[in-house]
Write an enzyme that holds these catalytic residues in place. Structure first.
Site, PDB file in Angstrom:
ATOM      1  N   LEU A   1      39.111  30.912  56.542  1.00  0.00           N
ATOM      2  CA  LEU A   1      38.448  29.730  55.993  1.00  0.00           C
ATOM      3  C   LEU A   1      39.414  28.934  55.123  1.00  0.00           C
ATOM      4  O   LEU A   1      39.553  27.732  55.274  1.00  0.00           O
ATOM      5  CB  LEU A   1      37.229  30.137  55.148  1.00  0.00           C
ATOM      6  CG  LEU A   1      36.642  29.026  54.274  1.00  0.00           C
ATOM      7  CD1 LEU A   1      35.962  27.961  55.136  1.00  0.00           C
ATOM      8  CD2 LEU A   1      35.671  29.585  53.234  1.00  0.00           C
TER       9      LEU A   1
ATOM     10  N   SER B   1      36.271  27.408  47.812  1.00  0.00           N
ATOM     11  CA  SER B   1      34.936  27.259  47.236  1.00  0.00           C
ATOM     12  C   SER B   1      34.192  26.114  47.919  1.00  0.00           C
ATOM     13  O   SER B   1      32.983  26.168  48.130  1.00  0.00           O
ATOM     14  CB  SER B   1      35.041  26.988  45.733  1.00  0.00           C
ATOM     15  OG  SER B   1      35.601  28.103  45.061  1.00  0.00           O
TER      16      SER B   1
ATOM     17  N   ARG C   1      48.236  61.706  25.044  1.00  0.00           N
ATOM     18  CA  ARG C   1      48.978  60.893  24.075  1.00  0.00           C
ATOM     19  C   ARG C   1      48.578  61.267  22.646  1.00  0.00           C
ATOM     20  O   ARG C   1      47.387  61.298  22.322  1.00  0.00           O
ATOM     21  CB  ARG C   1      48.680  59.421  24.337  1.00  0.00           C
ATOM     22  CG  ARG C   1      49.123  58.453  23.259  1.00  0.00           C
ATOM     23  CD  ARG C   1      50.602  58.224  23.247  1.00  0.00           C
ATOM     24  NE  ARG C   1      50.917  57.042  22.458  1.00  0.00           N
ATOM     25  CZ  ARG C   1      52.124  56.788  21.964  1.00  0.00           C
ATOM     26  NH1 ARG C   1      53.118  57.630  22.207  1.00  0.00           N
ATOM     27  NH2 ARG C   1      52.348  55.704  21.253  1.00  0.00           N
TER      28      ARG C   1
ATOM     29  N   GLY D   1      48.855  51.150  25.790  1.00  0.00           N
ATOM     30  CA  GLY D   1      49.842  50.497  24.940  1.00  0.00           C
ATOM     31  C   GLY D   1      51.091  50.149  25.716  1.00  0.00           C
ATOM     32  O   GLY D   1      51.034  49.772  26.895  1.00  0.00           O
TER      33      GLY D   1
ATOM     34  N   GLU E   1      36.507  35.477  47.892  1.00  0.00           N
ATOM     35  CA  GLU E   1      35.152  35.524  48.483  1.00  0.00           C
ATOM     36  C   GLU E   1      34.074  35.060  47.499  1.00  0.00           C
ATOM     37  O   GLU E   1      33.023  35.670  47.351  1.00  0.00           O
ATOM     38  CB  GLU E   1      34.848  36.928  49.011  1.00  0.00           C
ATOM     39  CG  GLU E   1      35.737  37.264  50.197  1.00  0.00           C
ATOM     40  CD  GLU E   1      35.211  38.420  51.002  1.00  0.00           C
ATOM     41  OE1 GLU E   1      33.999  38.483  51.234  1.00  0.00           O
ATOM     42  OE2 GLU E   1      36.026  39.256  51.408  1.00  0.00           O
TER      43      GLU E   1
ATOM     44  N   SER F   1      33.887  33.484  40.404  1.00  0.00           N
ATOM     45  CA  SER F   1      32.784  33.804  39.495  1.00  0.00           C
ATOM     46  C   SER F   1      31.973  32.558  39.156  1.00  0.00           C
ATOM     47  O   SER F   1      30.745  32.638  38.971  1.00  0.00           O
ATOM     48  CB  SER F   1      33.337  34.446  38.214  1.00  0.00           C
ATOM     49  OG  SER F   1      33.904  35.713  38.500  1.00  0.00           O
TER      50      SER F   1
END
Length: 386
Positions: free
Chosen positions: A125, A132, A271, A342, A368, A371
């Site tokens: 597409l 979009s 850690r 970290g 796809e 948001s």
């Protein structure tokens, strides 16, 4: 545990997880660093019978429910997103529209080789001005005496360029409708067709071991038999395909979050700071608690959407919700996991590849359905009269 899961779902999870841990995890970092598509590794996944697993047995599939496929994607993404993307795109975007809209002849021609992963298939597409906005497709298909003549291109297409790719389904503009709006139709084109060429894309920020490519059409002749679905139904086919595809992207977000969370738990127990494992500090323990809660909520949301699809109920809105939320959870968990690591998270580490997970999650809120678009889809359903 999950109330929607049956014995078969646990079996799928177990076999895919074992394969991902034993075969993918030890080697994928090198392919990712070199930006190479691990074709032999993908071929070795054939033994799992997860390519085309939700297709009917008559066409070479496993006849499984969609949730089984989603769990397979989830388990691959728990270890690596590139391999999860390969499976997700092939099954949902490649096989999906042929299975849903293809003629019996098209199904018999294409599906057997795709269901066994003898070949991969793509769906096109996206272009510079189409994504979009699906109406922005500029690839043109002009009807001829023999079928169609196509010119244009597609970009950022998963499973587009490797030697395993047998072809692509794509949307093209085919004229103007009586109401003055553009008409779009979907077509199939196979490798070896004159004028149909592909290019592997490199220098990617993420999914560096996946096959993402450019596809070009230069005076490509397509027979009438390779039109997919009815003329003018291209956008409808694309939207239906993406509804299912969003579930697989959600599964990638869920799996990535699970993998990042597990890495963070393991690292935090090893850690030490101020003489103690950092897992014992409330600030770290609370981060892990929040991660676990979000992952549990995401899993329930996604599996419920799959249940709706498997049981013949409308699922488009729930698919959008699952994809929106799972991609956000992937972002949140990867970010918090990076905070726990970290400075140790800034470098490639095959035991704890958190930097790869931190990069790979960024696509999930874009591909796809961004948001922003998903919130439009959901809000339309929320606001409509019922």
């Amino acid at each position: 545990m999950n109330a929607l899961l049956k014995k078969v779902h646990h079996e799928v999870r177990a076999k895919v997880r074992a394969f991902a841990e034993e075969k993918i995890k030890p080697v994928i970092g090198e392919f990712e660093a070199l930006e190479q598509f691990p074709m032999d590794l993908v071929k070795s996944m054939r033994s799992l019978n997860i390519f085309g697993m939700h297709a009917p047995v008559a066409y070479g599939g496993q006849g499984s429910d969609y949730l089984s496929f989603i769990i397979a994607v989830e388990e691959l993404a728990r270890v690596d997103s590139s391999m999860a993307a390969t499976l997700a795109a092939h099954n949902s975007l490649g096989i999906g529209p042929i299975m849903a809209f293809g003629t019996e002849e098209q199904k018999q021609k294409y599906l057997p080789g795709l269901c066994t992963a003898e070949n991969l298939w793509a769906f096109g597409l996206t272009e510079e001005n189409a994504g979009s906005d699906a109406q922005g497709v500029q690839t043109q298909a002009v009807q001829t005496d023999k079928g169609w003549l196509v010119n244009g291109h597609k970009k950022y297409i998963t499973n587009a360029a490797s030697e395993m790719v047998a072809g692509i389904s794509f949307v093209a503009q085919t004229g103007i409708r009586p109401d003055g709006k553009k008409e779009f139709t979907t077509f199939l084109v196979s490798k070896g067709t004159p004028g149909y060429t592909k290019e592997f894309m490199k220098q990617k920020f993420l999914w560096r071991a996946a096959d993402n490519g450019m596809v070009y059409f230069k005076d490509v002749e397509i027979s009438a038999e390779d039109q997919l679905g009815e003329r003018g139904q291209g956008i409808k086919i694309m939207l239906k395909t993406i509804d299912s595809g969003r579930l697989s992207i959600a599964a990638m977000g869920l799996g990535l979050a699970q993998g990042a969370y597990e890495m963070a738990v393991s690292f935090s127990k090893k850690r030490k700071q101020f003489g103690n494992a950092i897992a014992g500090f409330q600030s770290i323990a609370f981060k892990l608690a929040d991660m676990a809660t979000k992952i549990e909520a995401a899993r329930n949301l996604l599996y419920h959407a799959c249940w709706l699809k498997d049981n013949g109920h409308p699922f488009g809105t729930q698919s959008a919700m699952a994809k929106l939320y799972c991609s956000q959870v992937a972002s949140d968990v990867a970010s918090e996991a990076m905070q726990i690591f970290g400075g140790a998270g800034f470098f490639r580490n095959d035991e704890y590849p958190i930097e790869r997970f931190f990069r790979d999650q960024r696509l999930l809120s874009i591909g796809e359905g961004t948001s922003e678009v998903l919130r439009m889809v959901i809000s339309r359903d929320v606001l409509k009269d019922k």
